[in-house]
Design a protein around this motif. Sequence first.
Motif, mmCIF file in Angstrom:
data_model
loop_
_atom_site.group_PDB
_atom_site.id
_atom_site.type_symbol
_atom_site.label_atom_id
_atom_site.label_comp_id
_atom_site.label_asym_id
_atom_site.label_seq_id
_atom_site.Cartn_x
_atom_site.Cartn_y
_atom_site.Cartn_z
ATOM 1 N N SER A 120 0.821 -1.209 0.000
ATOM 2 C CA SER A 120 0.000 0.000 0.000
ATOM 3 C C SER A 120 0.855 1.259 0.000
ATOM 4 O O SER A 120 0.524 2.250 -0.663
ATOM 5 N N THR A 121 1.971 1.227 0.735
ATOM 6 C CA THR A 121 2.907 2.354 0.691
ATOM 7 C C THR A 121 3.405 2.567 -0.722
ATOM 8 O O THR A 121 3.446 3.699 -1.217
ATOM 9 N N LEU A 122 3.780 1.483 -1.383
ATOM 10 C CA LEU A 122 4.271 1.583 -2.758
ATOM 11 C C LEU A 122 3.207 2.194 -3.667
ATOM 12 O O LEU A 122 3.509 3.094 -4.461
ATOM 13 N N LEU A 123 1.979 1.738 -3.554
ATOM 14 C CA LEU A 123 0.918 2.279 -4.402
ATOM 15 C C LEU A 123 0.713 3.767 -4.151
ATOM 16 O O LEU A 123 0.520 4.544 -5.086
ATOM 17 N N ASN A 124 0.763 4.172 -2.896
ATOM 18 C CA ASN A 124 0.573 5.586 -2.568
ATOM 19 C C ASN A 124 1.681 6.461 -3.148
ATOM 20 O O ASN A 124 1.432 7.591 -3.578
ATOM 21 N N SER A 184 1.283 6.608 -7.099
ATOM 22 C CA SER A 184 0.149 7.447 -7.511
ATOM 23 C C SER A 184 0.282 8.885 -7.015
ATOM 24 O O SER A 184 -0.684 9.648 -7.066
ATOM 25 N N ALA A 185 1.484 9.232 -6.538
ATOM 26 C CA ALA A 185 1.813 10.613 -6.135
ATOM 27 C C ALA A 185 0.991 11.101 -4.951
ATOM 28 O O ALA A 185 0.854 12.300 -4.741
ATOM 29 N N GLN A 186 0.451 10.183 -4.169
ATOM 30 C CA GLN A 186 -0.251 10.580 -2.956
ATOM 31 C C GLN A 186 0.696 10.699 -1.774
ATOM 32 O O GLN A 186 0.312 11.161 -0.706
ATOM 33 N N MET A 187 1.947 10.280 -2.009
ATOM 34 C CA MET A 187 2.961 10.305 -0.960
ATOM 35 C C MET A 187 4.320 10.527 -1.618
ATOM 36 O O MET A 187 4.597 9.969 -2.681
ATOM 37 N N GLN A 188 5.154 11.348 -1.010
ATOM 38 C CA GLN A 188 6.482 11.625 -1.540
ATOM 39 C C GLN A 188 7.446 10.495 -1.182
ATOM 40 O O GLN A 188 7.435 9.994 -0.051
ATOM 41 N N PRO A 189 8.323 10.083 -2.120
ATOM 42 C CA PRO A 189 9.314 9.060 -1.792
ATOM 43 C C PRO A 189 10.469 9.647 -0.993
ATOM 44 O O PRO A 189 10.697 10.859 -1.016
ATOM 45 N N THR A 190 11.191 8.787 -0.307
ATOM 46 C CA THR A 190 12.414 9.208 0.366
ATOM 47 C C THR A 190 13.549 9.334 -0.655
ATOM 48 O O THR A 190 14.366 10.255 -0.592
ATOM 49 N N SER A 191 13.577 8.410 -1.601
ATOM 50 C CA SER A 191 14.568 8.461 -2.678
ATOM 51 C C SER A 191 14.057 7.658 -3.863
ATOM 52 O O SER A 191 13.082 6.910 -3.749
ATOM 53 N N GLY A 192 14.732 7.821 -4.998
ATOM 54 C CA GLY A 192 14.321 7.124 -6.210
ATOM 55 C C GLY A 192 13.412 7.975 -7.084
ATOM 56 O O GLY A 192 13.044 9.101 -6.720
ATOM 57 N N THR A 193 13.037 7.436 -8.236
ATOM 58 C CA THR A 193 12.224 8.186 -9.199
ATOM 59 C C THR A 193 11.047 7.365 -9.697
ATOM 60 O O THR A 193 11.109 6.134 -9.774
ATOM 61 N N VAL A 194 9.992 8.081 -10.044
ATOM 62 C CA VAL A 194 8.826 7.507 -10.721
ATOM 63 C C VAL A 194 8.618 8.344 -11.974
ATOM 64 O O VAL A 194 8.127 9.471 -11.914
ATOM 65 N N GLU A 195 9.030 7.798 -13.116
ATOM 66 C CA GLU A 195 8.924 8.531 -14.380
ATOM 67 C C GLU A 195 7.682 8.085 -15.136
ATOM 68 O O GLU A 195 7.407 6.888 -15.238
ATOM 69 N N TYR A 196 6.960 9.067 -15.680
ATOM 70 C CA TYR A 196 5.726 8.793 -16.422
ATOM 71 C C TYR A 196 5.814 9.453 -17.786
ATOM 72 O O TYR A 196 6.375 10.549 -17.929
ATOM 73 N N ASP A 197 5.253 8.787 -18.786
ATOM 74 C CA ASP A 197 5.306 9.300 -20.153
ATOM 75 C C ASP A 197 4.211 10.355 -20.348
ATOM 76 O O ASP A 197 3.092 10.044 -20.750
ATOM 77 N N LEU A 198 4.540 11.591 -20.038
ATOM 78 C CA LEU A 198 3.602 12.686 -20.236
ATOM 79 C C LEU A 198 3.373 12.907 -21.726
ATOM 80 O O LEU A 198 4.311 12.812 -22.529
ATOM 81 N N LYS A 199 2.146 13.213 -22.097
ATOM 82 C CA LYS A 199 1.787 13.266 -23.512
ATOM 83 C C LYS A 199 2.612 14.274 -24.311
ATOM 84 O O LYS A 199 2.922 14.043 -25.473
ATOM 85 N N HIS A 200 2.954 15.406 -23.705
ATOM 86 C CA HIS A 200 3.650 16.446 -24.467
ATOM 87 C C HIS A 200 5.086 16.677 -24.004
ATOM 88 O O HIS A 200 5.765 17.551 -24.507
ATOM 89 N N ARG A 201 5.538 15.842 -23.024
ATOM 90 C CA ARG A 201 6.879 16.057 -22.490
ATOM 91 C C ARG A 201 7.723 14.809 -22.429
ATOM 92 O O ARG A 201 8.902 14.862 -22.099
ATOM 93 N N GLY A 202 7.140 13.648 -22.735
ATOM 94 C CA GLY A 202 7.893 12.415 -22.645
ATOM 95 C C GLY A 202 8.086 11.979 -21.197
ATOM 96 O O GLY A 202 7.389 12.421 -20.292
ATOM 97 N N MET A 203 9.062 11.106 -20.965
ATOM 98 C CA MET A 203 9.297 10.558 -19.631
ATOM 99 C C MET A 203 9.768 11.651 -18.677
ATOM 100 O O MET A 203 10.776 12.313 -18.914
ATOM 101 N N SER A 204 9.005 11.839 -17.597
ATOM 102 C CA SER A 204 9.319 12.868 -16.609
ATOM 103 C C SER A 204 9.065 12.314 -15.214
ATOM 104 O O SER A 204 8.088 11.597 -14.981
ATOM 105 N N ASP A 205 9.942 12.656 -14.277
ATOM 106 C CA ASP A 205 9.749 12.265 -12.883
ATOM 107 C C ASP A 205 8.546 13.027 -12.341
ATOM 108 O O ASP A 205 8.526 14.260 -12.332
#
Length: 267
Positions: free
Chosen positions: A55-59, A62-83
Amino acid sequence: MSAVMQMEKAERRPLLRVSHLTKSYGEVTGCRDINFTLYPGEVIGIVGESGSGKSTLLNVLSAQMQPTSGTVEYDLKHRGMSDIFTLSEPERRKLMRTDWGIVHQNPRDGLRMEVSAGGNVGERLMAIGARHYGDIRAAGLDWLAKVELDTTRIDDRPKTFSGGMQQRLQIARNLVTNPRLVFMDEPTGGLDVSVQARLLDLLRGLVRELGIAAIIVTHDLAVVRLLADRLMVMRRGEVVEAGLTDQVLDDPHHPYTQLLVSSVLQV
């Protein structure tokens, strides 16, 4: 996975890429060094006992919780892969309202209980620019039918619905904008077995029909077997086994996964 499928996957651009993701609460680690890639139209299941970190991982994902370290990159439609954590707060909120969906275990967390069923669906459409009342109402009726709700109840408030009906309405609210990624937290939790079965059939059909990518957190192995292409097994905040769902469940290698599959460990 065949060689052809592997080549096709290699040629696709990832939708989500997670690298060395860690979330700590002081000296307690919720999840540690999580790495995986999700492709368009793919469904990943995350399983583990209570306290495993799923559940922590899911939160965090889904950007409901800030990570301590590491990245979550998503393919934004007009910007490509972005953290996603380099985006501004308004940009993240917009992403959640438009390109993502979040199906909560308790539908009351994902619905506005004092707004009509049609209004709950219509709000998501308005978030992507819909303004014509007739078109919005028609889409609401269409989606109530898709999730097997009585269309004559479009003006009723969700608080008058049963738990299973509320969950189906929450699914309609999230999928009406045809998001590219949906996060699901125990989507069948707390429902009667017969209601669970109908809801799973509904979800499987909609996910496949719309080509939606999804990340599903659950303690129920039957849910991931039916819905997930790949499976990640978590224990004490770490992924201890991962692979194609059928392979992991039919031939588990890690002792913890073997316990889960054999139902010796209560999850």
